[in-house]
Design a protein around this motif. Structure first.
Motif, PDB file in Angstrom:
ATOM      1  N   THR A  81       0.832  -1.201   0.000  1.00  0.00           N
ATOM      2  CA  THR A  81       0.000   0.000   0.000  1.00  0.00           C
ATOM      3  C   THR A  81       0.869   1.254   0.000  1.00  0.00           C
ATOM      4  OG1 THR A  81      -1.766  -1.114   1.203  1.00  0.00           O
ATOM      5  CG2 THR A  81      -1.782   1.283   1.264  1.00  0.00           C
ATOM      6  N   THR A  82       0.508   2.200  -0.876  1.00  0.00           N
ATOM      7  CA  THR A  82       1.153   3.506  -0.934  1.00  0.00           C
ATOM      8  C   THR A  82       0.095   4.561  -0.651  1.00  0.00           C
ATOM      9  OG1 THR A  82       2.707   2.729  -2.617  1.00  0.00           O
ATOM     10  CG2 THR A  82       2.458   5.111  -2.391  1.00  0.00           C
ATOM     11  N   VAL A  83       0.403   5.492   0.250  1.00  0.00           N
ATOM     12  CA  VAL A  83      -0.518   6.575   0.586  1.00  0.00           C
ATOM     13  C   VAL A  83       0.098   7.888   0.112  1.00  0.00           C
ATOM     14  CG1 VAL A  83      -1.596   7.854   2.475  1.00  0.00           C
ATOM     15  CG2 VAL A  83      -1.484   5.353   2.555  1.00  0.00           C
ATOM     16  N   THR A  84      -0.684   8.643  -0.678  1.00  0.00           N
ATOM     17  CA  THR A  84      -0.242   9.943  -1.177  1.00  0.00           C
ATOM     18  C   THR A  84      -1.145  11.017  -0.587  1.00  0.00           C
ATOM     19  OG1 THR A  84       0.440   8.916  -3.256  1.00  0.00           O
ATOM     20  CG2 THR A  84       0.181  11.310  -3.250  1.00  0.00           C
ATOM     21  N   VAL A  85      -0.550  11.945   0.175  1.00  0.00           N
ATOM     22  CA  VAL A  85      -1.310  13.043   0.780  1.00  0.00           C
ATOM     23  C   VAL A  85      -1.545  14.104  -0.286  1.00  0.00           C
ATOM     24  CG1 VAL A  85      -1.302  14.866   2.516  1.00  0.00           C
ATOM     25  CG2 VAL A  85      -0.427  12.594   3.083  1.00  0.00           C
ATOM     26  N   GLU A  86      -2.805  14.489  -0.471  1.00  0.00           N
ATOM     27  CA  GLU A  86      -3.167  15.480  -1.478  1.00  0.00           C
ATOM     28  C   GLU A  86      -3.358  16.870  -0.881  1.00  0.00           C
ATOM     29  OE1 GLU A  86      -6.567  13.499  -3.191  1.00  0.00           O
ATOM     30  OE2 GLU A  86      -5.283  12.461  -4.631  1.00  0.00           O
ATOM     31  N   SER A  87      -3.884  16.953   0.350  1.00  0.00           N
ATOM     32  CA  SER A  87      -4.050  18.261   0.989  1.00  0.00           C
ATOM     33  C   SER A  87      -4.239  18.080   2.492  1.00  0.00           C
ATOM     34  CB  SER A  87      -5.250  19.022   0.404  1.00  0.00           C
ATOM     35  OG  SER A  87      -6.457  18.396   0.751  1.00  0.00           O
ATOM     36  N   VAL A  88      -3.913  19.158   3.225  1.00  0.00           N
ATOM     37  CA  VAL A  88      -4.107  19.200   4.673  1.00  0.00           C
ATOM     38  C   VAL A  88      -4.773  20.529   4.999  1.00  0.00           C
ATOM     39  CG1 VAL A  88      -2.991  19.208   6.940  1.00  0.00           C
ATOM     40  CG2 VAL A  88      -2.047  17.796   5.088  1.00  0.00           C
TER      41      VAL A  88
ATOM     42  N   PHE B  57      -6.282  12.135   1.142  1.00  0.00           N
ATOM     43  CA  PHE B  57      -5.206  11.293   0.648  1.00  0.00           C
ATOM     44  C   PHE B  57      -5.763  10.212  -0.265  1.00  0.00           C
ATOM     45  CE2 PHE B  57      -6.742   9.220   4.444  1.00  0.00           C
ATOM     46  CZ  PHE B  57      -6.633   7.864   4.199  1.00  0.00           C
ATOM     47  N   LYS B  58      -4.870   9.623  -1.040  1.00  0.00           N
ATOM     48  CA  LYS B  58      -5.254   8.525  -1.919  1.00  0.00           C
ATOM     49  C   LYS B  58      -4.456   7.295  -1.520  1.00  0.00           C
ATOM     50  CE  LYS B  58      -6.521   9.322  -6.009  1.00  0.00           C
ATOM     51  NZ  LYS B  58      -6.601   9.759  -7.398  1.00  0.00           N
ATOM     52  N   GLU B  59      -5.165   6.197  -1.338  1.00  0.00           N
ATOM     53  CA  GLU B  59      -4.553   4.910  -1.008  1.00  0.00           C
ATOM     54  C   GLU B  59      -4.501   4.075  -2.283  1.00  0.00           C
ATOM     55  OE1 GLU B  59      -5.833   0.742   1.127  1.00  0.00           O
ATOM     56  OE2 GLU B  59      -6.910   2.566   1.657  1.00  0.00           O
ATOM     57  N   LEU B  60      -3.322   3.605  -2.642  1.00  0.00           N
ATOM     58  CA  LEU B  60      -3.162   2.683  -3.759  1.00  0.00           C
ATOM     59  C   LEU B  60      -2.668   1.365  -3.187  1.00  0.00           C
ATOM     60  CD1 LEU B  60      -3.016   1.899  -6.753  1.00  0.00           C
ATOM     61  CD2 LEU B  60      -0.705   2.848  -6.790  1.00  0.00           C
ATOM     62  N   THR B  61      -3.461   0.316  -3.328  1.00  0.00           N
ATOM     63  CA  THR B  61      -3.120  -0.990  -2.762  1.00  0.00           C
ATOM     64  C   THR B  61      -3.065  -2.040  -3.859  1.00  0.00           C
ATOM     65  OG1 THR B  61      -4.040  -0.486  -0.594  1.00  0.00           O
ATOM     66  CG2 THR B  61      -3.868  -2.809  -1.164  1.00  0.00           C
ATOM     67  N   GLU B  62      -2.002  -2.844  -3.816  1.00  0.00           N
ATOM     68  CA  GLU B  62      -1.867  -4.006  -4.680  1.00  0.00           C
ATOM     69  C   GLU B  62      -1.981  -5.244  -3.803  1.00  0.00           C
ATOM     70  OE1 GLU B  62       0.927  -2.535  -8.328  1.00  0.00           O
ATOM     71  OE2 GLU B  62       1.912  -3.476  -6.621  1.00  0.00           O
ATOM     72  N   GLU B  63      -2.785  -6.201  -4.252  1.00  0.00           N
ATOM     73  CA  GLU B  63      -3.041  -7.411  -3.487  1.00  0.00           C
ATOM     74  C   GLU B  63      -2.617  -8.627  -4.317  1.00  0.00           C
ATOM     75  OE1 GLU B  63      -7.227  -5.638  -1.775  1.00  0.00           O
ATOM     76  OE2 GLU B  63      -7.223  -6.897  -3.549  1.00  0.00           O
ATOM     77  N   TYR B  64      -1.830  -9.482  -3.716  1.00  0.00           N
ATOM     78  CA  TYR B  64      -1.441 -10.730  -4.367  1.00  0.00           C
ATOM     79  C   TYR B  64      -2.280 -11.851  -3.776  1.00  0.00           C
ATOM     80  CZ  TYR B  64       2.493  -8.254  -6.374  1.00  0.00           C
ATOM     81  OH  TYR B  64       3.270  -7.369  -7.081  1.00  0.00           O
TER      82      TYR B  64
ATOM     83  N   PRO C 169      -0.643  -8.747  -9.424  1.00  0.00           N
ATOM     84  CA  PRO C 169      -1.549  -8.290  -8.364  1.00  0.00           C
ATOM     85  C   PRO C 169      -2.844  -7.719  -8.915  1.00  0.00           C
ATOM     86  CG  PRO C 169       0.079  -6.608  -8.791  1.00  0.00           C
ATOM     87  CD  PRO C 169       0.436  -7.793  -9.677  1.00  0.00           C
ATOM     88  N   SER C 170      -3.883  -7.753  -8.092  1.00  0.00           N
ATOM     89  CA  SER C 170      -5.052  -6.925  -8.358  1.00  0.00           C
ATOM     90  C   SER C 170      -4.812  -5.647  -7.567  1.00  0.00           C
ATOM     91  CB  SER C 170      -6.337  -7.632  -7.923  1.00  0.00           C
ATOM     92  OG  SER C 170      -6.306  -7.927  -6.559  1.00  0.00           O
ATOM     93  N   SER C 171      -5.436  -4.554  -7.973  1.00  0.00           N
ATOM     94  CA  SER C 171      -5.168  -3.299  -7.273  1.00  0.00           C
ATOM     95  C   SER C 171      -6.412  -2.427  -7.257  1.00  0.00           C
ATOM     96  CB  SER C 171      -4.013  -2.543  -7.937  1.00  0.00           C
ATOM     97  OG  SER C 171      -4.345  -2.158  -9.251  1.00  0.00           O
ATOM     98  N   TYR C 172      -6.396  -1.458  -6.363  1.00  0.00           N
ATOM     99  CA  TYR C 172      -7.435  -0.445  -6.313  1.00  0.00           C
ATOM    100  C   TYR C 172      -6.822   0.852  -5.820  1.00  0.00           C
ATOM    101  CZ  TYR C 172      -7.655  -1.045  -1.255  1.00  0.00           C
ATOM    102  OH  TYR C 172      -7.343  -1.108   0.075  1.00  0.00           O
TER     103      TYR C 172
END
Length: 98
Positions: free
Chosen positions: A21-28, A39-46, A58-61
């Motif tokens: 999982t990678t988390v990218t902060v967009e604003s505070v 923030f946006k969470e990008l997760t890859e699942e095996y 992986p599948s991802s969302y």
């Protein structure tokens, strides 16, 4: 609900082998004693299955979310809630422990 979903997934012969999982902060935004973090969470699942074994693809969302914090008495911040900013059904199955 999570336990039921996990049991159903495994009973069909599938399970998760790992996540990334990678988390990218967009604003505070801070207003007084409250803060919101977009923030946006990008997760890859095996996954693996009894029929095919583990997969190397992986599948991802990607899920945009808002975390809300409240100022605590010791000068820090306490997490109050995390909610998705889009509501397209239930949360991904990554919330299910392996």
């Amino acid at each position: 609900m999570v336990t039921r979903s996990k049991t159903g997934f495994k009973s069909m012969g599938f399970w998760y082998t790992s996540f990334s999982t990678t988390v990218t902060v967009e604003s505070v935004e801070v207003t007084g004693s409250e803060a919101s973090v977009r923030f946006k969470e990008l997760t890859e699942e095996y996954q693996a299955s009894t029929a095919n074994g583990p997969t190397s693809v992986p599948s991802s969302y990607s899920l945009p979310q808002i975390a809300r914090f409240r100022a605590s008495g010791d000068g820090g911040w306490q997490l109050d809630s995390i909610t998705p900013t889009v509501h397209e059904g239930i949360l991904p199955m990554s919330i299910v422990d392996r």
